[in-house]
Design an enzyme around this catalytic site. Structure first.
Site, PDB file in Angstrom:
ATOM      1  N   ARG A 152      43.194 -30.493  -6.171  1.00 14.44           N
ATOM      2  CA  ARG A 152      42.078 -30.044  -5.356  1.00 14.44           C
ATOM      3  C   ARG A 152      42.480 -28.746  -4.646  1.00 14.44           C
ATOM      4  O   ARG A 152      43.662 -28.504  -4.400  1.00 14.44           O
ATOM      5  CB  ARG A 152      41.698 -31.083  -4.305  1.00 14.44           C
ATOM      6  CG  ARG A 152      41.246 -32.427  -4.872  1.00 14.44           C
ATOM      7  CD  ARG A 152      40.994 -33.423  -3.745  1.00 14.44           C
ATOM      8  NE  ARG A 152      40.507 -34.700  -4.234  1.00 14.44           N
ATOM      9  CZ  ARG A 152      41.305 -35.738  -4.545  1.00 14.44           C
ATOM     10  NH1 ARG A 152      42.630 -35.623  -4.394  1.00 14.44           N
ATOM     11  NH2 ARG A 152      40.799 -36.871  -4.989  1.00 14.44           N
ATOM     12  N   TYR A 210      34.405 -37.383 -16.941  1.00 13.47           N
ATOM     13  CA  TYR A 210      34.956 -36.354 -17.825  1.00 13.47           C
ATOM     14  C   TYR A 210      34.894 -36.756 -19.289  1.00 13.47           C
ATOM     15  O   TYR A 210      34.916 -35.892 -20.164  1.00 13.47           O
ATOM     16  CB  TYR A 210      36.391 -36.024 -17.411  1.00 13.47           C
ATOM     17  CG  TYR A 210      36.451 -35.421 -16.034  1.00 13.47           C
ATOM     18  CD1 TYR A 210      35.975 -34.136 -15.788  1.00 13.47           C
ATOM     19  CD2 TYR A 210      36.939 -36.156 -14.958  1.00 13.47           C
ATOM     20  CE1 TYR A 210      36.001 -33.599 -14.518  1.00 13.47           C
ATOM     21  CE2 TYR A 210      36.976 -35.618 -13.682  1.00 13.47           C
ATOM     22  CZ  TYR A 210      36.506 -34.341 -13.472  1.00 13.47           C
ATOM     23  OH  TYR A 210      36.522 -33.812 -12.209  1.00 13.47           O
TER      24      TYR A 210
END
Length: 313
Positions: free
Chosen positions: A149, A294
């Site tokens: 992140r 994903y």
């Protein structure tokens, strides 16, 4: 107890007890401050379900996105549940608030070829030794190479990086730690920055106060891996702008989020044969369901390739 006073107690609980990230606490603060403003800061035990629904309806009428509405309701539910647990309220009136159903949107990703081109351009820009260019190249390589992140990369300290094993210790949501690998290209870019770029940026720092950047509550700029132009720990906003500027034109700025390189890394891992559990651990997802989105991205790309290439598609 006034609603605003209770909100401050709840935010302190989120920060000090649950140890949520500063960015998450700020989001809760924004949502709950809007509620308090709408209600006029009454006594918390005087708030009823109709008033909460009115607040929800006003935002919906103003065209608020379903994802934002769902987040705001989650903030309110968490707050009222805490207030009941603390004995501030006898009953939790937020339980009957209904969140709007959110359609699942697939994250925007760049192709591996596109990112290779972006990273080559960043490497070219860093060859003249400009410290910011060296830093930006290392930042992009580390974001993509580790799937971290933005806030995790901003929060890196020098002792979080193991250059021998090519691993980095990240601190994610709830201050949870994980160790993830990164690749040789990222290591080369990082070493170039640490040797030729970071000392120049560090020398630009004119004060000796501790770094209080919301990206990382612990540590000072003297320990930070990535520094800003003034020598302090780089902030998340600067990295967001970097990703938008360098990757946004390739995949569409309107669709680009702050986690563009993270989304791309996850998708490319799955495309390359990584199993879902491994990707979950690398990304630091608490739930496998979060990682599963994903698989849908990869499937869509397979379908696109099939439609373009197969004669019977």
């Amino acid at each position: 107890m006034r609603a605003s006073e209770a909100v401050e107690g709840y935010l302190a609980h989120l920060s000090d007890v649950r140890r949520l990230s500063p960015a998450t606490v700020r989001a809760y603060r924004s949502d709950l401050a809007d509620l308090v403003s709408h209600l006029g800061d009454p006594a918390l035990d005087a708030v009823d379900l109709d008033e909460l629904r009115e607040w929800q309806w006003q935002a919906s009428k103003a065209g608020q996105a379903k994802s934002t509405a769902a987040r705001r309701i989650s903030s309110v539910r968490g707050f009222f549940a805490w207030a009941k647990d603390e004995g501030i309220l006898d009953a939790d009136v937020s339980l009957r608030l209904v969140s709007p159903k959110r359609g699942r949107t697939l994250p925007s990703v760049a192709t591996a070829d596109t990112l290779a081109s972006v990273l080559r351009s960043a490497e070219e820009a860093a060859r003249d030794g400009d410290p910011i260019a060296l830093r930006d190249h290392a930042l992009l390589e580390m974001l993509y190479g580790s799937g971290a992140r933005v806030s995790e990369i901003c929060g890196l300290d020098l002792d979080d990086v193991d250059h021998e094993r090519l691993t980095v210790r990240l601190r994610g949501k709830g201050d949870k730690e994980r160790v993830v690998p990164f690749g040789v290209p990222a290591e080369r870019a990082l070493q170039a920055y640490l040797v030729r770029g970071r000392p120049v940026l560090r020398a630009a720092r004119t004060d000796v106060t501790a770094d209080t950047s919301p990206s990382r509550s612990r540590g000072t700029a003297s320990r930070a891996v990535f520094l800003g132009a003034r020598g302090g720990r780089v902030g998340s906003r600067a990295v967001h702008l970097l990703v938008t500027r360098t990757v946004g034109d390739s995949i569409g700025v309107d669709a680009l989020g702050p986690h563009a390189l993270r989304h791309s890394a996850a998708t490319h891992l799955l495309d390359g044969g990584a199993d879902l559990r491994t990707v979950q651990e690398i990304l630091g997802h608490a739930s496998l369901g979060t990682t599963q989105i994903y698989t849908h991205v990869s499937t869509e790309r397979l379908r696109d390739a099939y439609r373009l290439a197969h004669p019977r598609a």
